[in-house]
Scaffold this motif. Sequence first.
Motif, PDB file in Angstrom:
ATOM      1  N   TYR A   3       2.223   0.309 -16.844  1.00 25.61           N
ATOM      2  CA  TYR A   3       1.001  -0.281 -16.286  1.00 25.61           C
ATOM      3  C   TYR A   3       1.017  -0.207 -14.763  1.00 25.61           C
ATOM      4  O   TYR A   3       0.054   0.255 -14.138  1.00 25.61           O
ATOM      5  CB  TYR A   3       0.879  -1.727 -16.765  1.00 25.61           C
ATOM      6  CG  TYR A   3      -0.060  -2.583 -15.961  1.00 25.61           C
ATOM      7  CD1 TYR A   3      -1.429  -2.378 -16.006  1.00 25.61           C
ATOM      8  CD2 TYR A   3       0.419  -3.616 -15.165  1.00 25.61           C
ATOM      9  CE1 TYR A   3      -2.296  -3.168 -15.267  1.00 25.61           C
ATOM     10  CE2 TYR A   3      -0.431  -4.413 -14.429  1.00 25.61           C
ATOM     11  CZ  TYR A   3      -1.791  -4.184 -14.485  1.00 25.61           C
ATOM     12  OH  TYR A   3      -2.648  -4.964 -13.756  1.00 25.61           O
ATOM     13  N   LEU A   4       2.103  -0.652 -14.152  1.00 24.56           N
ATOM     14  CA  LEU A   4       2.193  -0.660 -12.694  1.00 24.56           C
ATOM     15  C   LEU A   4       2.160   0.750 -12.114  1.00 24.56           C
ATOM     16  O   LEU A   4       1.535   0.987 -11.069  1.00 24.56           O
ATOM     17  CB  LEU A   4       3.456  -1.401 -12.255  1.00 24.56           C
ATOM     18  CG  LEU A   4       3.463  -2.899 -12.546  1.00 24.56           C
ATOM     19  CD1 LEU A   4       4.851  -3.488 -12.331  1.00 24.56           C
ATOM     20  CD2 LEU A   4       2.411  -3.616 -11.705  1.00 24.56           C
ATOM     21  N   MET A   5       2.798   1.694 -12.788  1.00 22.28           N
ATOM     22  CA  MET A   5       2.736   3.086 -12.326  1.00 22.28           C
ATOM     23  C   MET A   5       1.296   3.592 -12.385  1.00 22.28           C
ATOM     24  O   MET A   5       0.833   4.277 -11.466  1.00 22.28           O
ATOM     25  CB  MET A   5       3.649   3.990 -13.163  1.00 22.28           C
ATOM     26  CG  MET A   5       5.070   3.893 -12.748  1.00 22.28           C
ATOM     27  SD  MET A   5       6.189   5.201 -13.325  1.00 22.28           S
ATOM     28  CE  MET A   5       5.345   6.085 -14.568  1.00 22.28           C
ATOM     29  N   MET A  19     -13.797   6.403 -13.009  1.00 29.32           N
ATOM     30  CA  MET A  19     -13.611   7.284 -11.853  1.00 29.32           C
ATOM     31  C   MET A  19     -13.609   8.755 -12.256  1.00 29.32           C
ATOM     32  O   MET A  19     -13.957   9.614 -11.451  1.00 29.32           O
ATOM     33  CB  MET A  19     -12.317   6.932 -11.111  1.00 29.32           C
ATOM     34  CG  MET A  19     -12.348   5.562 -10.459  1.00 29.32           C
ATOM     35  SD  MET A  19     -13.711   5.345  -9.287  1.00 29.32           S
ATOM     36  CE  MET A  19     -13.211   6.469  -7.983  1.00 29.32           C
ATOM     37  N   LEU A  20     -13.233   9.038 -13.488  1.00 27.71           N
ATOM     38  CA  LEU A  20     -13.244  10.419 -13.988  1.00 27.71           C
ATOM     39  C   LEU A  20     -14.587  10.807 -14.606  1.00 27.71           C
ATOM     40  O   LEU A  20     -14.742  11.914 -15.116  1.00 27.71           O
ATOM     41  CB  LEU A  20     -12.120  10.608 -15.012  1.00 27.71           C
ATOM     42  CG  LEU A  20     -10.706  10.550 -14.442  1.00 27.71           C
ATOM     43  CD1 LEU A  20      -9.680  10.523 -15.569  1.00 27.71           C
ATOM     44  CD2 LEU A  20     -10.448  11.728 -13.502  1.00 27.71           C
ATOM     45  N   GLY A  21     -15.534   9.869 -14.601  1.00 24.01           N
ATOM     46  CA  GLY A  21     -16.852  10.153 -15.165  1.00 24.01           C
ATOM     47  C   GLY A  21     -16.912  10.042 -16.675  1.00 24.01           C
ATOM     48  O   GLY A  21     -17.893  10.457 -17.282  1.00 24.01           O
ATOM     49  N   LYS A  22     -15.895   9.459 -17.280  1.00 18.61           N
ATOM     50  CA  LYS A  22     -15.860   9.280 -18.733  1.00 18.61           C
ATOM     51  C   LYS A  22     -16.412   7.889 -19.054  1.00 18.61           C
ATOM     52  O   LYS A  22     -15.679   6.970 -19.415  1.00 18.61           O
ATOM     53  CB  LYS A  22     -14.436   9.461 -19.252  1.00 18.61           C
ATOM     54  CG  LYS A  22     -13.906  10.867 -18.986  1.00 18.61           C
ATOM     55  CD  LYS A  22     -12.509  11.056 -19.511  1.00 18.61           C
ATOM     56  CE  LYS A  22     -12.071  12.493 -19.295  1.00 18.61           C
ATOM     57  NZ  LYS A  22     -10.815  12.788 -19.963  1.00 18.61           N
ATOM     58  N   ILE A  57      -4.205   6.155  -5.665  1.00 18.08           N
ATOM     59  CA  ILE A  57      -4.160   7.406  -4.900  1.00 18.08           C
ATOM     60  C   ILE A  57      -4.932   8.517  -5.625  1.00 18.08           C
ATOM     61  O   ILE A  57      -4.653   9.693  -5.469  1.00 18.08           O
ATOM     62  CB  ILE A  57      -2.710   7.825  -4.564  1.00 18.08           C
ATOM     63  CG1 ILE A  57      -1.828   7.923  -5.808  1.00 18.08           C
ATOM     64  CG2 ILE A  57      -2.116   6.876  -3.534  1.00 18.08           C
ATOM     65  CD1 ILE A  57      -0.406   8.422  -5.531  1.00 18.08           C
ATOM     66  N   GLN A  58      -5.910   8.104  -6.413  1.00 15.82           N
ATOM     67  CA  GLN A  58      -6.837   8.998  -7.115  1.00 15.82           C
ATOM     68  C   GLN A  58      -6.166   9.963  -8.083  1.00 15.82           C
ATOM     69  O   GLN A  58      -6.670  11.053  -8.324  1.00 15.82           O
ATOM     70  CB  GLN A  58      -7.716   9.771  -6.125  1.00 15.82           C
ATOM     71  CG  GLN A  58      -8.867   8.959  -5.549  1.00 15.82           C
ATOM     72  CD  GLN A  58      -8.420   7.876  -4.587  1.00 15.82           C
ATOM     73  OE1 GLN A  58      -7.667   8.146  -3.668  1.00 15.82           O
ATOM     74  NE2 GLN A  58      -8.878   6.657  -4.809  1.00 15.82           N
ATOM     75  N   LEU A  59      -5.061   9.557  -8.652  1.00 14.10           N
ATOM     76  CA  LEU A  59      -4.425  10.341  -9.718  1.00 14.10           C
ATOM     77  C   LEU A  59      -4.785   9.702 -11.061  1.00 14.10           C
ATOM     78  O   LEU A  59      -3.926   9.261 -11.818  1.00 14.10           O
ATOM     79  CB  LEU A  59      -2.905  10.379  -9.516  1.00 14.10           C
ATOM     80  CG  LEU A  59      -2.411  11.047  -8.233  1.00 14.10           C
ATOM     81  CD1 LEU A  59      -0.899  10.914  -8.093  1.00 14.10           C
ATOM     82  CD2 LEU A  59      -2.816  12.525  -8.210  1.00 14.10           C
ATOM     83  N   GLY A 101       0.803  -1.225   0.000  1.00 10.77           N
ATOM     84  CA  GLY A 101       0.000   0.000   0.000  1.00 10.77           C
ATOM     85  C   GLY A 101       0.831   1.270   0.000  1.00 10.77           C
ATOM     86  O   GLY A 101       0.311   2.355   0.200  1.00 10.77           O
ATOM     87  N   GLU A 102       2.112   1.132  -0.254  1.00 11.40           N
ATOM     88  CA  GLU A 102       3.030   2.277  -0.304  1.00 11.40           C
ATOM     89  C   GLU A 102       3.136   2.742  -1.764  1.00 11.40           C
ATOM     90  O   GLU A 102       4.160   2.593  -2.416  1.00 11.40           O
ATOM     91  CB  GLU A 102       4.406   1.877   0.241  1.00 11.40           C
ATOM     92  CG  GLU A 102       4.384   1.451   1.691  1.00 11.40           C
ATOM     93  CD  GLU A 102       4.110   2.600   2.645  1.00 11.40           C
ATOM     94  OE1 GLU A 102       4.241   3.783   2.239  1.00 11.40           O
ATOM     95  OE2 GLU A 102       3.756   2.326   3.806  1.00 11.40           O
ATOM     96  N   TYR A 103       2.058   3.329  -2.262  1.00  8.45           N
ATOM     97  CA  TYR A 103       1.944   3.625  -3.689  1.00  8.45           C
ATOM     98  C   TYR A 103       2.937   4.675  -4.166  1.00  8.45           C
ATOM     99  O   TYR A 103       3.500   4.541  -5.250  1.00  8.45           O
ATOM    100  CB  TYR A 103       0.508   4.036  -4.020  1.00  8.45           C
ATOM    101  CG  TYR A 103      -0.489   2.993  -3.587  1.00  8.45           C
ATOM    102  CD1 TYR A 103      -0.446   1.703  -4.111  1.00  8.45           C
ATOM    103  CD2 TYR A 103      -1.451   3.273  -2.626  1.00  8.45           C
ATOM    104  CE1 TYR A 103      -1.345   0.740  -3.705  1.00  8.45           C
ATOM    105  CE2 TYR A 103      -2.359   2.307  -2.220  1.00  8.45           C
ATOM    106  CZ  TYR A 103      -2.294   1.037  -2.762  1.00  8.45           C
ATOM    107  OH  TYR A 103      -3.173   0.072  -2.354  1.00  8.45           O
ATOM    108  N   LYS A 104       3.145   5.712  -3.388  1.00 10.79           N
ATOM    109  CA  LYS A 104       4.087   6.763  -3.808  1.00 10.79           C
ATOM    110  C   LYS A 104       5.515   6.233  -3.861  1.00 10.79           C
ATOM    111  O   LYS A 104       6.271   6.574  -4.773  1.00 10.79           O
ATOM    112  CB  LYS A 104       3.982   7.978  -2.890  1.00 10.79           C
ATOM    113  CG  LYS A 104       2.674   8.722  -3.062  1.00 10.79           C
ATOM    114  CD  LYS A 104       2.572   9.919  -2.157  1.00 10.79           C
ATOM    115  CE  LYS A 104       1.226  10.603  -2.367  1.00 10.79           C
ATOM    116  NZ  LYS A 104       1.062  11.765  -1.500  1.00 10.79           N
TER     117      LYS A 104
END
Length: 165
Positions: A61-63, A103-106, A70-72, A37-40
């Motif tokens: 892909y992994l990035m 998640m972006l509504g697209k 983290i909602q980016l 869970g250490e995404y950054k």
Amino acid sequence: MDLVSRLFIVLLFLSPLVHGQSADSLIDIGHRNYELGEYKIAIDYFERALQQDSNNPEIYYLMGVCKSQIQLNKQAIIDYNKALELDFSFAEVHFEKGYSLFMLGKLEEAILAYDKAVSLRPENAVAYVNRGSVKCILGDKEGAMADWKKAEELGAPIPEQDCDL
């Protein structure tokens, strides 16, 4: 040759081994951080891996997956698109891209991404669940029900879902 000269030569040869990790080892470390869970931190390792191997679609892909966590999602889609430039048949990338688009509504774009994911991996039950959910939101009850039925046939537990609009 004196001791200082020998040590200098040894250090000269060891330095790349200590500091120059391979792309694969950086990916492994990044993946372990992702699992924790250490995404950054994981993203940092994946960026370092890209410096070693910028043509590896798995790294992008992994990035993207980490950024999505983290909602980016906009940045995740950029990474997914780069992965797809390198390997358009990478089904998991299409699947994850569909989620970020959702998640972006697209929603229409999300369905297209899920369409590609299921065409490449028709056994991916979760892709049918997700695509069905997006179809339901868009008012396509029949399409949603068909996708959910297919997901159930593939063994996915389907929560009580109703697509009454």
